[in-house]
Design a protein around this motif. Sequence first.
Motif, short mmCIF file in Angstrom:
data_model
loop_
_atom_site.label_atom_id
_atom_site.label_comp_id
_atom_site.label_asym_id
_atom_site.label_seq_id
_atom_site.Cartn_x
_atom_site.Cartn_y
_atom_site.Cartn_z
N HIS A 75 0.85 -1.04 -0.07
CA HIS A 75 0.01 0.03 -0.04
C HIS A 75 0.91 1.17 0.02
O HIS A 75 0.31 2.36 -0.36
CB HIS A 75 -1.03 0.04 1.20
N VAL A 76 2.30 1.08 0.26
CA VAL A 76 2.94 2.40 0.17
C VAL A 76 3.36 2.78 -1.23
O VAL A 76 3.48 3.82 -1.57
CB VAL A 76 4.27 2.02 0.99
N ARG A 96 12.85 1.22 -8.38
CA ARG A 96 11.91 0.65 -9.12
C ARG A 96 11.30 -0.46 -8.71
O ARG A 96 11.76 -1.14 -7.66
CB ARG A 96 12.64 0.35 -10.48
N VAL A 97 10.13 -0.92 -8.94
CA VAL A 97 9.34 -1.87 -8.44
C VAL A 97 9.73 -3.12 -9.13
O VAL A 97 9.61 -3.28 -10.13
CB VAL A 97 7.69 -1.63 -8.76
N ILE A 98 10.01 -4.19 -8.15
CA ILE A 98 10.32 -5.55 -8.57
C ILE A 98 9.12 -6.37 -8.66
O ILE A 98 8.85 -7.17 -9.37
CB ILE A 98 11.48 -5.96 -7.78
N GLY A 99 8.55 -6.21 -7.56
CA GLY A 99 6.99 -6.90 -7.57
C GLY A 99 6.19 -6.28 -6.51
O GLY A 99 6.62 -5.91 -5.51
N ASP A 100 4.97 -6.57 -6.74
CA ASP A 100 3.83 -6.04 -5.62
C ASP A 100 2.83 -7.07 -5.52
O ASP A 100 2.34 -7.48 -6.49
CB ASP A 100 3.49 -4.76 -6.20
N ASP A 101 2.45 -7.34 -4.20
CA ASP A 101 1.58 -8.29 -3.80
C ASP A 101 0.77 -7.72 -2.95
O ASP A 101 0.63 -7.96 -1.68
CB ASP A 101 2.24 -9.71 -3.34
N PRO A 102 -0.49 -7.16 -3.39
CA PRO A 102 -1.59 -6.60 -2.35
C PRO A 102 -1.95 -7.54 -1.54
O PRO A 102 -2.45 -7.11 -0.53
CB PRO A 102 -2.41 -5.95 -3.54
N ASP A 103 -2.24 -8.98 -1.83
CA ASP A 103 -2.85 -9.87 -1.19
C ASP A 103 -2.24 -10.06 0.38
O ASP A 103 -2.63 -10.52 1.26
CB ASP A 103 -2.82 -11.21 -1.65
N ASP A 105 0.09 -7.47 1.29
CA ASP A 105 0.54 -6.01 1.48
C ASP A 105 1.86 -6.15 1.51
O ASP A 105 2.65 -5.26 2.54
CB ASP A 105 -0.26 -5.49 2.65
N LEU A 106 2.62 -6.75 0.74
CA LEU A 106 4.09 -6.82 0.61
C LEU A 106 4.51 -6.34 -0.84
O LEU A 106 3.80 -6.61 -1.94
CB LEU A 106 4.64 -8.11 0.99
N ALA A 107 5.63 -5.54 -0.82
CA ALA A 107 6.15 -5.40 -1.87
C ALA A 107 7.71 -5.46 -2.01
O ALA A 107 8.35 -4.97 -0.92
CB ALA A 107 5.77 -3.89 -2.69
N VAL A 108 8.48 -5.49 -3.31
CA VAL A 108 10.11 -5.44 -3.21
C VAL A 108 10.35 -4.35 -4.27
O VAL A 108 9.90 -4.26 -5.45
CB VAL A 108 10.46 -6.93 -3.56
N GLU A 191 17.10 -9.79 14.59
CA GLU A 191 16.48 -10.41 13.26
C GLU A 191 15.06 -10.04 13.12
O GLU A 191 14.14 -9.77 14.07
CB GLU A 191 16.12 -12.02 13.57
N ILE A 192 14.69 -9.74 11.88
CA ILE A 192 13.53 -8.93 11.37
C ILE A 192 12.45 -10.29 11.46
O ILE A 192 12.42 -11.18 10.66
CB ILE A 192 13.66 -8.11 9.85
N ILE A 193 11.47 -10.15 12.20
CA ILE A 193 10.49 -11.37 12.40
C ILE A 193 8.89 -10.48 11.85
O ILE A 193 8.26 -11.48 11.79
CB ILE A 193 10.26 -11.81 13.58
N GLY A 194 9.00 -9.30 11.28
CA GLY A 194 7.76 -8.79 10.83
C GLY A 194 8.02 -7.65 10.19
O GLY A 194 8.84 -7.07 10.12
N VAL A 195 7.10 -7.34 9.03
CA VAL A 195 6.84 -6.16 8.18
C VAL A 195 5.82 -5.31 8.80
O VAL A 195 4.78 -5.82 8.60
CB VAL A 195 6.82 -6.38 6.93
N ASN A 196 6.04 -4.32 9.45
CA ASN A 196 5.05 -3.52 10.05
C ASN A 196 3.61 -2.81 9.06
O ASN A 196 4.23 -2.37 8.04
CB ASN A 196 5.59 -2.20 10.80
N SER A 197 2.65 -3.10 9.20
CA SER A 197 1.54 -2.87 8.26
C SER A 197 0.52 -2.12 8.63
O SER A 197 0.20 -1.21 7.82
CB SER A 197 1.07 -4.28 7.73
N ALA A 198 -0.01 -2.03 9.76
CA ALA A 198 -1.22 -1.41 9.86
C ALA A 198 -1.38 -1.02 11.46
O ALA A 198 -0.70 -1.86 12.42
CB ALA A 198 -2.58 -2.08 9.34
#
Length: 330
Positions: A75-76, A96-103, A105-108, A191-198
């Motif tokens: 969503h960013v 540049r966007v490598i890939g986007d997965d709204p399902d 809420d992650l993107a690279v 260690e990263i155990i999550g991607v903050n989202s909401a």
Amino acid sequence: MAGAAPFRAQEKDDELLDAYSRAVVSVVDKVSPAVVNVYVSKKIQRPMMYGPDEVQGGGSGFIFTPDGFILTNSHVIHDATKIEVTLYDGRHFPARVIGDDPDTDLAVIKVDAHDLAFAELGDSEALRVGQLVIAIGNPFGFNCTVTSGVVSALGRSLRTGSGRLIDDVIQTDAALNPGNSGGPLVNSRGEIIGVNSAVVLPAQGICFAIPSSIARFVAAALMHDGKIRRSWIGISGQNVALRPEIVKGKHLPVEQGVLVVSLERRSPAERAGLVPGDVIVGMDEHPVKSIDDLHKLLTEEFINKKAKLTVLRRLDKLSMDIVPVEKLGQ
């Protein structure tokens, strides 16, 4: 002597607080150099008399490979016309966007830069409720803001503003604000155990992160193919523990499964005969102990291919044929 005991108790409390502080400081020193600020421009449609316009926004992200791949929230960057990344050391780069997965809420995204610090993805499946976690991000543009808290709950489901349902998320009370989206949630080992989202508003201390187990899988697929084709069966579910006597009596390879909470109308799950309350414990000889397991199995290889679900319905163990279809609208 009477005052010695309170003094020793205070001394012990001070030692515990110092240890806590050292743990947080160590994590921040290790991970902060990999955290980035993500600035985006997006086209919006104004009323006809004004025509299309452009707005600016942003969030956070983190570098997870030495060659500049960055994880952030879908969503960013979704529908962005321009993306710019600011590194911890102040350098600016177009991304540049490598890939986007709204399902999920992650993107690279990716920057072409050298001498990059990067952070490691940890094992979110080892998380325990009550465990210390630290969030790092850029709320309201304040670079590398640090908050700490605990894992409040695991296995939550979160419906995004666009209506998407994300399952198996981490709930934390580490304070998040607009701009934290896409930043890392980190354990005490750095260690990263999550991607903050909401964050749930107007509640305080109810925040969510996409677990690293899902982020690792999604990131690898986006880096390889630029998108994710998924098969879909049309359920909303949550992880549940199974009673030991059922596991033993039905000779199950798992001690938990996926409880079917609801079904989409005319979905493969509905056509197969699933009903709310069923618990999925296997698919095509693969054990299913969590929503994460089910997501990993529902790949493009299963699109329009008959599969067999193993399901518990009350005390009965059932086998059901199901034909997943391609997930559309990503």
